[in-house]
Design a protein around this motif. Structure first.
Motif, short mmCIF file in Angstrom:
data_model
loop_
_atom_site.label_atom_id
_atom_site.label_comp_id
_atom_site.label_asym_id
_atom_site.label_seq_id
_atom_site.Cartn_x
_atom_site.Cartn_y
_atom_site.Cartn_z
N TYR A 1 -2.33 2.24 4.77
CA TYR A 1 -3.42 2.59 3.77
C TYR A 1 -4.67 3.66 4.47
N THR B 1 -8.32 4.12 4.10
CA THR B 1 -9.34 3.43 3.19
C THR B 1 -10.55 4.33 3.46
N TYR C 1 -14.63 5.21 3.18
CA TYR C 1 -15.91 4.36 3.23
C TYR C 1 -17.11 5.56 2.83
N ILE D 1 -16.36 0.79 -0.25
CA ILE D 1 -15.03 1.45 -0.23
C ILE D 1 -14.98 2.34 -1.45
N ASN E 1 -9.06 3.31 -1.59
CA ASN E 1 -7.75 2.71 -0.69
C ASN E 1 -6.61 3.10 -1.15
#
Ligand SMILES: *[C@@H]1O[C@H](CO)[C@@H](O)[C@H](O)[C@H]1NC(C)=O
Ligand SMILES: *[C@@H]1O[C@H](CO)[C@@H](O)[C@H](O)[C@H]1NC(C)=O
Length: 412
Positions: free
Chosen positions: A357, A359, A361, A369, A372
């Protein structure tokens, strides 16, 4: 101009590794629906194997619980309304000498679905049997007697490996220990520098960078022997904020062999070698020139060190080891001018949907988040809501047989 150049280049490389409509699931394996075939055909499994072979793939093969569950759920997804059970064809073939089923790739039936008492796997098979997996998880084989035909078309699912790098065939190396693990290819005329780079990328390389006179002479000689007697594109182009030339393969600019007076203002943003003279001198040319290409492939893996920052806007950031390995996690910290927001562009992502993954931010710590992401992505944009900083966290869980990611960013 520079941004346009990057955008063009990227749109060329950002091709999916799985066939259209396929999902990159795990270990670099793509799974999906490929075609429709007539199951009435008593050679259905042979046809299926040939069809999947068109994409260097195979019909469904089930060796473990994960395969079984995945395909059972796909069968369930295919179930038309009001039909209790759906079936999809699986790649079991009859071995006529042993009268036992085996998988289309020659592997043996080493996994059996739970509760398959009285299963066809325990009975003798015949060549005309075709086996299905039901959405209830059972394997069912139908062996219509010769001449009996119940025509119905059947969706064919295949699995295939995501594009891996082609073998380093036609690869020429300098016989010198200092150039260990580096090889060169000179290829056909391309339509532009961006095209040339895309071609090199598809072969698992880059347009060539040159770091000493020996490499220069080597490429010049190689080019001439391949018929590229007028010139070839090299991997040099205008990069970075400073508007200076740099190498697209990311190596240091520590050597040049320009004709005097070059780079010449206005002559172009890309570099070519003049192969018509023994010195193989360089000039800057229009990136839309049509020239043969010189690619470089590094056979030793690139560094898989995680470098978290700092990064300049517009630079291309790759996950550690890209594109040869994707197993090292890394967090990238990106900032732009205060008052602006960070716009991230995911130029390329190839990650196993089971496991790996990215992610994204808002801010460096404790932020929301934004996204994702996994699977195959190209040219997707993500923007912070108000912050001028962004954290991009690459978290592979294995990163098996996938390339990883390339991103860039800017302030907006
Ligand atoms: C069929 O089974 C026999 C005996 O188990 C084996 O030796 C042979 O390799 C199999 N044939 C094929 C085509 O896989
Ligand atoms: C991203 O999604 C995956 C799969 O749904 C999940 O396992 C993972 O924890 C998520 N990551 C974050 C930081 O939420």
């Amino acid at each position: 101009m520079r941004r346009l150049l990057l955008a063009l280049w990227i749109s060329q490389i950002a091709q999916c590794s799985c066939p259209p409509g396929f999902e990159l699931v795990r270990d670099g394996e793509c799974r999906g629906k490929y075609a429709s075939i007539e199951e009435a055909n008593k050679d259905a499994i042979k046809v299926a194997t040939e069809k999947c072979g068109e994409i260097k793939g195979q019909p469904i093969i089930i060796h473990n619980e994960e395969h079984q569950t995945y395909w059972m759920n796909r069968a369930l997804d295919e179930r038309p309304p009001n039909i209790a059970t759906a079936f999809i064809m699986i790649g079991l073939v009859c071995n006529i000498s042993s009268k036992r089923y085996e998988w289309a790739d020659g592997s043996s039936v080493d996994y059996r679905p739970p509760s398959d008492e009285g299963s066809a796997m325990d009975r003798d098979c015949e060549p005309r049997c075709v086996c299905d997996l039901s959405s209830k998880g059972l394997w069912d084989c139908g062996c219509s007697p010769p001449g009996v035909v119940t025509p119905h078309s059947h969706d064919l699912f295949c699995t295939t490996q995501s594009n891996q790098f082609p073998p380093l065939s036609d690869c020429e190396s300098i016989n010198d220990e200092s150039s260990d693990g580096v090889c060169y290819q000179v290829g056909a005329i391309s339509d532009s520098w961006q095209d040339a780079q895309a071609t090199c990328q598809q072969r698992g390389g880059n347009l060539a960078s040159i770091h000493n006179m020996q490499e220069n002479s080597f490429i010049r000689r190689l080019a001439v022997t391949q018929g590229a007697v007028n010139g070839v594109f090299l991997g040099g182009t205008i990069t970075g904020e400073a508007n200076e030339f740099g190498w697209i393969d990311g190596t240091t600019w520590d050597f040049d062999n320009f004709y005097s007076g070059f780079p010449m203002r206005g002559a172009g943003d890309c570099i070519a070698m003049d192969t018509s003279t023994t010195n193989g001198q360089w000039m800057n040319v229009d990136c839309s020139s049509k020239l043969p290409i010189a690619c470089i492939q590094t056979t030793t893996a690139p560094s898989s060190t995680c470098i978290t920052g700092p990064y300049d806007e517009g630079s291309i950031i790759s996950s550690p080891g890209f594109p040869f390995s994707a197993s090292t996690p890394c967090d990238f910290f990106l900032t732009v001018e205060e008052g602006k927001k960070v716009e991230l562009e995911m130029l390329f992502l190839e990650a196993n949907t089971c496991c790996d993954y990215v992610t994204i931010y808002d801010g460096f710590l404790g932020g929301n988040i934004i996204a994702n992401v996994t699977g195959e992505v190209s040219n997707a944009k993500y923007t912070t809501t108000s912050s001028n900083s962004m954290r991009v966290s690459w978290q592979p869980n294995g990163g098996v047989n996938v390339k990883g990611m390339q991103i860039t960013f800017r302030g907006v």
